[in-house]
Design a protein around this motif. Structure first.
Motif, short mmCIF file in Angstrom:
data_model
loop_
_atom_site.label_atom_id
_atom_site.label_comp_id
_atom_site.label_asym_id
_atom_site.label_seq_id
_atom_site.Cartn_x
_atom_site.Cartn_y
_atom_site.Cartn_z
N SER A 49 0.54 -1.81 -0.12
CA SER A 49 0.14 -0.42 -0.10
C SER A 49 0.78 1.14 0.36
O SER A 49 0.49 1.78 -0.86
CB SER A 49 -1.11 0.41 0.98
N THR A 211 -5.27 0.98 -4.33
CA THR A 211 -5.24 2.49 -3.45
C THR A 211 -5.69 3.79 -4.01
O THR A 211 -6.46 5.12 -3.29
CB THR A 211 -3.17 1.80 -3.33
N ALA A 216 -5.63 4.58 1.02
CA ALA A 216 -4.19 2.56 0.96
C ALA A 216 -5.54 1.98 1.80
O ALA A 216 -5.15 0.44 2.55
CB ALA A 216 -2.99 3.11 1.34
#
Lengths: 289, 233
Positions: A49, A211, A216
């Motif tokens: 992420s 993301t 995220a």
């Protein structure tokens, strides 16, 4: 409350893109997240992420610095490409590490993952500080405060993540086998390294595009919390996979509605809803055991 | 075609370019039992991993006959208990190598799985989670899985670890009977000297301290090493 619900329903056309993106992300990340949790690579998902966010932010910065000339329509594609590229490189490096550990257990993946996580987090803040698109964009990417997702972004996200979900359903037993018992899989002639690369790269693609699309925090949450909840509820893998996908999708939908009703940030609401599912599942597990 | 299912010639094993032992050569003929013995850290597991292709060899040759297939029974402690895998699911994975990636198991595969579950006495445990079984039951489930792969060489990594001598004899009795029934040779690491002497055709004794590898019939190799007890594991 009912007035707000009525308002939400009345303006559904505005929200439906974001809700659909969240539901797809919840279901797909929930499904593939079972590998993340069982394979004990939760922090790989966290690092992915961050790496992906860094790719997005770097693309913003390069466009701003005019280091890369972009046509207007490619301004949205460039961050996705950077996110996918960064995550792809990290995924391949992780697969290499995992395979090296099969023959040499002195190699530590944790140190590598931790370093990548910390360095990409630091770089993200530093690059983000230089981007004039503003703190709002940074917050959207990090915490998933995206309220509206337009149709092209939704189609792109669904177009990438749904085929990956189909691939994972098809290769479920093989991917599980190389995760569960890579030694036996190697002795049976299984392409362990390639299947690991496939697992990590596909995971990286879902996380990177997810993301960019919804942020995220919710993407990381969906790849960890629903799988833990599902594995607490069911003691068999087949049910756990599907339950995790359903919990992920429900978390996204209910989290979004809650954020609208209570005026909360969407990403955090989705993550918190997944957390509520986890608490309930752990409670039910305690009652059962 | 060579009679040996598996052979090693001037094999050098170790890590990062450093040999653990002198070169060793041996051959595994059909239906035979070869035991690897030695103290903790002598290189038994490294030798086994090198044979299985999990650890790269430093030199020499390992030849596996073209039609030979290896079946592996790992130490049961190596199975990660976080996975909610049932005994049936575990044993099925023994067929995956034959079927290949992305292919579903066929009715003959399922028949073989059932046959091996019954042969090892684990059929009644088929729906139980592997992690909830006793040590002996886990060992039998792992044996069933290895036999599912229709191996011509069964590689066993300390199949009797943490068992008492009686349990070890029972477990080895079942393993030998099934290996013979299915025509498989055995290569194993084992600590019980009596057991090794009783069932082995050849013994490979590894002595890392004195940089010596002794290979031969158990009566010769184990002579003077005490007839009772076990090597430290």
């Amino acid at each position: 409350m009912s007035e707000k619900l009525a308002l939400f329903a009345a303006s559904w056309e505005l929200w439906r893109g974001a809700v659909a993106a969240g539901v797809v992300a919840g279901a797909v990340c929930g499904f593939v997240g079972i590998y993340v949790v069982l394979h004990r690579i939760v922090f790989v998902s966290a690092a992915m992420s961050q790496v992906s966010s860094l790719g997005v932010m770097l693309a913003f910065w390069l466009v701003q610095a005019q280091a890369i000339e972009t046509a207007h329509h490619s301004e949205d594609i460039l961050p996705l490409l950077f996110a996918a590229l960064f995550t792809g490189v990290f995924s391949a490096a992780m697969a290499g590490h995992a395979s090296a550990r099969l023959s040499d257990r002195t190699k530590s993946s944790e140190a590598f993952i931790g370093s990548v996580y910390l360095l990409s987090s630091a770089a993200l803040v530093l690059v983000g500080d230089q981007v004039t698109r503003g703190a709002h964009d940074v917050a959207n990417i990090l915490f998933g405060n995206t309220v509206i997702v337009d149709l092209p972004h939704l189609l792109l996200f669904a177009g990438v993540s749904l085929p990956i979900a189909v691939l994972h359903v098809w290769l479920r037993k093989d991917l599980l086998f190389v995760s569960f018992d890579p030694v036996m899989a190697t002795t049976l002639g299984y392409p362990v390294t390639w299947l690991r690369v496939l697992l990590l790269v596909s995971l990286g693609m879902v996380i990177s595009i997810g993301t960019r699309t919804i942020g995220a925090l919710p993407v990381f949450s969906f790849s960890v919390l629903p799988p833990i909840a599902a594995l607490a509820l069911f003691e068999n893998l087949r049910s756990s996979f599907w339950a995790s996908a359903v919990i992920g999708a429900l978390s996204a939908f209910l989290g979004y509605v809650t954020s609208f009703l209570l005026g909360l940030p969407t990403g955090a609401s989705m993550a918190a809803t997944a957390g509520v599912f986890l608490l309930v599942a752990k409670g039910l597990q305690r009652l059962r055991d | 075609m060579s009679a040996a299912l598996l052979s090693a010639e001037a094999l050098r094993i170790g890590y990062r370019g450093t040999s653990m032992l002198p070169e060793l050569s041996f051959a595994v003929a059909p239906g035979t039992v070869i035991s690897i013995v030695g103290h903790n850290g002598s290189g038994k597991s490294t030798l086994l991993k090198t044979i299985l292709g999990l650890t790269p060899k430093l030199g020499g040759e390992i030849r596996i006959r073209r039609d030979a297939r290896l079946g592996y029974v790992p130490q049961r402690e190596t199975m990660d208990p976080i996975y909610p895998v049932t005994v049936g699911e575990l044993v099925e994975t023994g067929r995956y190598g034959i079927r290949g990636v992305g292919r579903r198991l066929t009715p003959p595969d399922r028949a073989r799985v059932r046959e091996m579950l019954e042969a090892t006495g684990t059929a009644r445990l088929e729906r139980r989670l592997f992690r909830t079984l006793s040590g002996g039951e886990q060992q039998r489930a792992l044996l069933a899985r290895a036999l599912c792969a229709e191996p011509s060489v069964l590689v066993l990594d300390e199949p009797t670890a943490s068992m008492d001598e009686k349990g070890a004899h029972e477990a080895m009795g079942l393993t030998l009977a099934l290996a013979r029934k299915h025509g498989a040779a055995i290569v194993m690491v084992n600590h019980f000297i009596d057991l090794v002497a009783e069932v082995s055709d050849q013994v490979i004794h590894l002595d890392r301290d004195h940089q010596r590898v002794t290979i031969g019939p158990p009566a010769e190799v184990l002579k003077g090493r005490g007839s009772q007890g076990r090597y430290s594991s």
